[in-house]
Write a protein that holds these residues in place. Structure first.
Motif, PDB file in Angstrom:
ATOM      1  N   ALA A 256       0.950  -1.132  -0.059  1.00 12.17           N
ATOM      2  CA  ALA A 256       0.049  -0.005   0.003  1.00 12.17           C
ATOM      3  C   ALA A 256       0.774   1.375   0.026  1.00 12.17           C
ATOM      4  O   ALA A 256       0.816   2.325  -0.779  1.00 12.17           O
ATOM      5  N   HIS A 257       1.868   1.090   0.685  1.00 14.04           N
ATOM      6  CA  HIS A 257       2.911   2.262   0.717  1.00 14.04           C
ATOM      7  C   HIS A 257       3.492   2.498  -0.503  1.00 14.04           C
ATOM      8  O   HIS A 257       3.725   3.735  -0.943  1.00 14.04           O
ATOM      9  N   GLU A 258       4.123   1.288  -1.368  1.00 16.16           N
ATOM     10  CA  GLU A 258       4.549   1.585  -2.655  1.00 16.16           C
ATOM     11  C   GLU A 258       3.617   2.165  -3.807  1.00 16.16           C
ATOM     12  O   GLU A 258       3.832   2.765  -4.422  1.00 16.16           O
ATOM     13  N   MET A 259       2.452   1.708  -3.379  1.00 15.48           N
ATOM     14  CA  MET A 259       1.123   1.856  -4.529  1.00 15.48           C
ATOM     15  C   MET A 259       1.154   3.388  -4.374  1.00 15.48           C
ATOM     16  O   MET A 259       0.891   4.143  -5.357  1.00 15.48           O
ATOM     17  N   ALA A 260       1.263   3.946  -3.024  1.00 18.54           N
ATOM     18  CA  ALA A 260       0.890   5.287  -2.618  1.00 18.54           C
ATOM     19  C   ALA A 260       2.011   6.129  -3.369  1.00 18.54           C
ATOM     20  O   ALA A 260       1.600   7.184  -3.975  1.00 18.54           O
ATOM     21  N   HIS A 261       3.248   5.924  -3.371  1.00 23.30           N
ATOM     22  CA  HIS A 261       4.335   6.500  -4.125  1.00 23.30           C
ATOM     23  C   HIS A 261       3.706   6.716  -5.516  1.00 23.30           C
ATOM     24  O   HIS A 261       3.967   7.816  -5.946  1.00 23.30           O
ATOM     25  N   ALA A 262       3.494   5.795  -6.094  1.00 23.42           N
ATOM     26  CA  ALA A 262       3.094   5.684  -7.366  1.00 23.42           C
ATOM     27  C   ALA A 262       1.701   6.611  -7.721  1.00 23.42           C
ATOM     28  O   ALA A 262       1.746   7.549  -8.805  1.00 23.42           O
ATOM     29  N   ALA A 311       7.431  12.938   1.684  1.00 20.26           N
ATOM     30  CA  ALA A 311       6.734  12.205   0.636  1.00 20.26           C
ATOM     31  C   ALA A 311       6.746  10.900   1.518  1.00 20.26           C
ATOM     32  O   ALA A 311       5.858  10.223   1.166  1.00 20.26           O
ATOM     33  N   GLU A 312       7.564  10.344   2.392  1.00 16.83           N
ATOM     34  CA  GLU A 312       7.447   8.997   2.939  1.00 16.83           C
ATOM     35  C   GLU A 312       6.165   8.943   3.777  1.00 16.83           C
ATOM     36  O   GLU A 312       5.389   8.018   3.743  1.00 16.83           O
ATOM     37  N   THR A 313       6.082  10.104   4.466  1.00 12.71           N
ATOM     38  CA  THR A 313       4.917  10.305   5.449  1.00 12.71           C
ATOM     39  C   THR A 313       3.713  10.378   4.625  1.00 12.71           C
ATOM     40  O   THR A 313       2.433   9.574   5.011  1.00 12.71           O
ATOM     41  N   THR A 356      16.267   2.512   3.782  1.00 18.34           N
ATOM     42  CA  THR A 356      15.968   3.778   2.859  1.00 18.34           C
ATOM     43  C   THR A 356      14.748   4.537   3.220  1.00 18.34           C
ATOM     44  O   THR A 356      14.229   5.305   2.914  1.00 18.34           O
ATOM     45  N   HIS A 357      14.209   3.733   4.391  1.00 17.83           N
ATOM     46  CA  HIS A 357      12.987   4.498   5.089  1.00 17.83           C
ATOM     47  C   HIS A 357      13.225   4.891   6.575  1.00 17.83           C
ATOM     48  O   HIS A 357      12.867   4.211   7.334  1.00 17.83           O
ATOM     49  N   PRO A 358      14.122   5.920   6.769  1.00 13.32           N
ATOM     50  CA  PRO A 358      14.588   5.923   8.111  1.00 13.32           C
ATOM     51  C   PRO A 358      13.482   6.813   9.181  1.00 13.32           C
ATOM     52  O   PRO A 358      12.541   6.850   8.781  1.00 13.32           O
TER      53      PRO A 358
HETATM   54 ZN   LIG Z   1       8.768   4.745   0.673  1.00 12.46          ZN
END
Ligand SMILES: [Zn+2]
Length: 396
Positions: A256-262, A311-313, A356-358
């Motif tokens: 879900a997190h990765e789909m949200a980036h897209a 962007a991560e949040t 990569t997701h600190p």
């Molecule tokens: Zn991410």
């Protein structure tokens, strides 16, 4: 003066004798303007005497010109401003010289009679120079302001234009990046791990912000605990991540997190922020190909590093929203962070996704806060099991 064997015609002397007799006088190199000279101008040797200036033109048909010091009307000019022009009263004859000692020779020959005029001309020249410098500085400043305006204006306009591009551009960027990245050996489309990941993505798809996005799933045979999405919806999951997850909901949290980036188009956002002036200008004149090639590089770098904290949040919260509306407890996303946090110490090298997701502590509490703010819901477990996938991965 009788010893000078010249016949004088007005200011022009016809040379009839040997002018070497002036050798004791101060001689300079300069020139003459006079209508009797072909082209009106010629180089000349200039001799300064206490009475007059004598100019002997160079080359064939040498002529000698005389200009009385008492008649000399001085001007300064030339490219350097150091050229001294001495004109007769009707301006029909001008003798000029740029040599350094010439003004001093004129001054001494005229017993200081020309000094006031020299001072006046030099002061005039200084004020002209400072006026000139003032305008040159103003012009340079204006040019700098215009250039800066064009530079930042073009970048800002290109950034806005990039963000309003259609999703098809994200897909092209993702497609190009996937070709040049070659992230590893993909499992077959029928492999139980690929099927599982695809089923989870399809389960989440209707709840994503762009349900018709071209989500494609690739599972890579690799022990890294890693997953990433390219712009346009290509999602890569490493088998190490499946192996470390405790249930399908936790995998759904990562997906879900990765789909949200897209769907939030973070890739395109990063492309617009990284734009250089050359790509921006090419893009503004209609070259989208250059932008896609540049975007593909940025997308590959983003996979290796990460997006901004904001962007991560944003991806966490959008992912949690998707999970919630899909009937999956968003806490699963936080649970996966917890697992990673505890195993991180022992397996730092292979935990790429988490490294990569600190700041995962902050993210876990942020996801919890968001979950608590959501309306109460009846979450259901996914009817999907990790067991087959884990077993089949082990057999590879
Ligand atoms: Zn991410």
């Amino acid at each position: 003066m009788a010893a000078y064997a010249f016949a004088t015609v007005g200011n022009i002397l016809a040379l009839t004798g040997d002018v070497d007799m002036f050798q004791t006088e101060q001689t300079f190199s300069g020139g003459v303007f006079h209508h009797s000279i072909p082209n009106g101008r010629a180089g000349a040797d200039i001799i300064v005497t206490p009475v007059e200036l004598l100019a002997r033109t160079q080359g064939d048909g040498s002529k000698l010109f005389s200009l009385k010091l008492s008649e000399c009307q001085l001007e300064l000019g030339g490219a350097s401003g150091r050229m001294v022009f001495c004109r007769n009263t009707d301006s029909s004859l001008t003798i000029f010289c740029e040599e350094r000692g010439f003004p001093a020779a004129l001054s001494s020959a005229s017993f200081g009679a020309l000094d006031d005029r020299f001072r006046e001309l030099r002061s005039l020249q200084r004020s002209q120079n400072s006026r000139q410098w003032f305008w040159v500085s103003i012009s340079l400043l204006l040019i700098a302001v215009v250039c800066a305006g064009l530079y930042f204006g073009t970048l800002a306009a290109a950034q806005v234009a990039v963000r309003s591009l259609p999703i098809s551009v994200d897909e092209k960027i993702g497609q190009m990046a996937s070709v040049s990245m070659a992230p590893g050996i993909p499992l077959a489309e029928q492999h139980s791990a690929t099927v599982l990941v695809r089923d989870i993505v399809e389960h989440l798809r209707p709840y994503s912000a762009i349900p018709d996005m071209d989500f494609r799933v690739v599972v890579i045979q690799d022990e890294q605990v890693n997953a990433f999405a390219l712009p346009g919806g290509r999602i890569y999951v490493y088998t190490g991540l499946i192996r470390h997850a405790e249930n399908a909901e936790q995998v759904a949290g990562v997906l879900a997190h990765e789909m949200a980036h897209a769907t939030l188009r973070h890739g395109l956002q990063k492309v617009s922020q990284s734009l250089g002036i050359v790509v921006a200008m090419q893009f503004m004149v209609g070259d989208v190909g250059g932008l896609i090639a540049f975007g593909s590089q940025v997308a590959q770098e983003s996979v290796l590093t990460s997006y901004s904290r904001a962007a991560e949040t944003e991806a966490d919260l959008e992912g949690a929203r998707m999970l919630h509306t899909a009937g999956i407890d968003p806490a699963a996303m936080g649970e996966f962070f917890e697992i990673m946090k505890h195993e991180h110490e022992e397996l730092p090298a292979i935990l790429s996704w988490i490294s990569t997701h600190p700041q995962h502590d902050d993210r876990i509490s942020e996801i919890r806060r968001f979950r608590d703010s959501l309306p109460a819901a009846q979450y259901r477990p996914l009817q999907l099991s990790l067991d087959d996938a884990k077993r089949d991965i082990g057999q590879q």
